[in-house]
Design a protein around this motif. Structure first.
Motif, short mmCIF file in Angstrom:
data_model
loop_
_atom_site.label_atom_id
_atom_site.label_comp_id
_atom_site.label_asym_id
_atom_site.label_seq_id
_atom_site.Cartn_x
_atom_site.Cartn_y
_atom_site.Cartn_z
N VAL A 294 0.86 -1.19 0.00
CA VAL A 294 0.00 0.00 0.00
C VAL A 294 0.89 1.24 0.00
N GLY A 295 0.64 2.15 -0.92
CA GLY A 295 1.43 3.36 -1.00
C GLY A 295 2.73 3.15 -1.76
N ASN A 296 3.65 4.08 -1.57
CA ASN A 296 4.94 4.03 -2.27
C ASN A 296 5.92 3.15 -1.48
N VAL A 297 5.86 1.86 -1.71
CA VAL A 297 6.68 0.91 -0.96
C VAL A 297 7.60 0.13 -1.91
N GLY A 298 8.65 -0.42 -1.33
CA GLY A 298 9.58 -1.28 -2.05
C GLY A 298 9.84 -2.54 -1.26
N LEU A 299 10.38 -3.56 -1.91
CA LEU A 299 10.68 -4.84 -1.28
C LEU A 299 12.18 -5.03 -1.16
N ILE A 300 12.63 -5.41 0.04
CA ILE A 300 14.04 -5.71 0.27
C ILE A 300 14.15 -7.20 0.57
N PHE A 301 14.60 -7.96 -0.41
CA PHE A 301 14.80 -9.40 -0.23
C PHE A 301 16.17 -9.62 0.41
N THR A 302 16.21 -10.44 1.45
CA THR A 302 17.47 -10.62 2.16
C THR A 302 17.64 -12.05 2.68
N LYS A 303 18.90 -12.44 2.81
CA LYS A 303 19.27 -13.71 3.45
C LYS A 303 20.04 -13.47 4.74
N GLY A 304 20.26 -12.20 5.06
CA GLY A 304 21.02 -11.85 6.25
C GLY A 304 20.15 -11.74 7.49
N ASP A 305 20.78 -11.24 8.57
CA ASP A 305 20.06 -11.03 9.82
C ASP A 305 19.10 -9.86 9.65
N LEU A 306 17.84 -10.07 9.98
CA LEU A 306 16.82 -9.05 9.74
C LEU A 306 17.10 -7.76 10.50
N LYS A 307 17.56 -7.87 11.72
CA LYS A 307 17.84 -6.67 12.52
C LYS A 307 19.00 -5.88 11.93
#
Length: 319
Positions: free
Chosen positions: A86-99
């Motif tokens: 919803v809105g102006n969003v992007g996706l960050i795909f990652t395999k690393g530690d989320l924090k």
């Protein structure tokens, strides 16, 4: 030179890339990209290079690709992403530690001026001090009711003034004043608003929880379950120790008031019949507690050196 792709070919290539990422990555950060420029986004991509990929695009196209991919692969868990787009969003795909990835994204914030009509994300306070502006510029301050004085041929702000409140739109006079003072009050960057992890969706604040926080919340939950179980007389594993102790107290009360007895009740009746025995039994416990306390350090007695006699000195000299 490669021929320029048509709009349809670009859509197909984008769909293939998105489906590839959905198969390859199980962790996705959804970030709002309001007021983020292309150069800033490029810096974020470089900073995350290695185990993370940033993908921007139209929400309708992303939603369609997710639905089609879920039908093809049978992975219905990825459909949980659709309500987040919803809105102006992007996706960050990652395999690393989320924090760690979330903290890395937060580093890339760029200061921005207050533009007219922009909604203020934070309160803007103009600090007191010399502005460096000549006295002819006082009209800006008078319009905004900012107290000033002339000091050494320049305008000086006397007290700090809250110029713009969070959520208010920036007016032209406010934007002009901040520009003259060289104040860039706002900062923008990718802001992580949701996290997808193997089908589960949660807020980024969950990443800030420590083991102590989890233990505290778990203990609070066990306490609530125990209280509810005892209130409705429903046995649970959490309430079992309390139920057994309460039952023992009830049986002991009956044994004390009647001639019915058992091994543990005999000792209690013995103490009630002769309280002095209880005092004797409690004495070793008190002594043990007192013995565990460190004894006060005794003052060391300084031995004064003995005075040597004349004979001793003579022996030393003429030994």
């Amino acid at each position: 030179m490669a021929p320029k792709q048509t709009k349809a070919e670009k859509k197909i290539a984008y769909d293939e890339k998105l489906c590839q990422f959905l198969d390859e990555y199980t962790q996705i950060l959804i970030a709002v990209a309001d007021n983020v420029g292309s150069n800033q986004l490029q810096s974020i991509r470089k900073g995350l290079r290695g185990d993370s990929v940033v993908l921007m695009g139209k929400n309708t196209m992303i939603k369609r690709s997710i639905r089609v991919h879920a039908e093809k692969t049978g992975n219905s868990a990825i459909l949980n992403l659709i309500p987040l787009l919803v809105g102006n969003v992007g996706l960050i795909f990652t395999k690393g530690d989320l924090k760690e990835v979330s903290e890395e994204v937060a580093k890339y914030k760029v200061g921005a001026p207050a533009r007219v009509g922009l909604v203020a994300p934070v309160d803007v306070v103009v600090p007191p001090g010399n502005t460096g502006l000549d006295p002819s510029q006082t009209s800006f301050f008078q319009v905004l009711n900012i107290p000033t004085k002339i000091n050494k041929g320049t305008v000086e702000i006397i007290t700090p003034v809250e110029l713009i409140k969070k959520g208010d739109k920036v007016q032209s006079s406010e934007a002009a004043l901040l520009a003259k003072l060289g104040i860039r009050p706002f900062s923008y960057g990718l802001v992580v608003v949701s996290i997808y992890d193997n089908g589960s969706v949660f807020a980024p604040s969950v990443l800030d929880l420590t083991e102590d926080d989890l233990l505290e919340k778990f203990a609070l939950g066990v306490s609530m379950v125990t209280s509810l179980s005892l209130a409705i007389s429903y046995p649970t594993l959490a309430a079992a120790p309390h139920i057994l102790i309460n039952a023992y107290k009830n049986v002991l009360s009956v044994a004390v008031e009647t001639e019915y007895t058992f091994a543990l009740a005999d000792k209690v009746k013995e103490y009630l019949a002769d309280p002095s025995k209880f005092a004797v039994a409690a004495a070793p416990v008190v002594a043990a507690d007192a013995g565990s306390a460190p004894a006060p350090a005794a003052e060391e007695k300084k031995e004064e050196p003995e005075e040597e006699s004349d004979e001793d000195m003579g022996l030393d000299l003429f030994g």
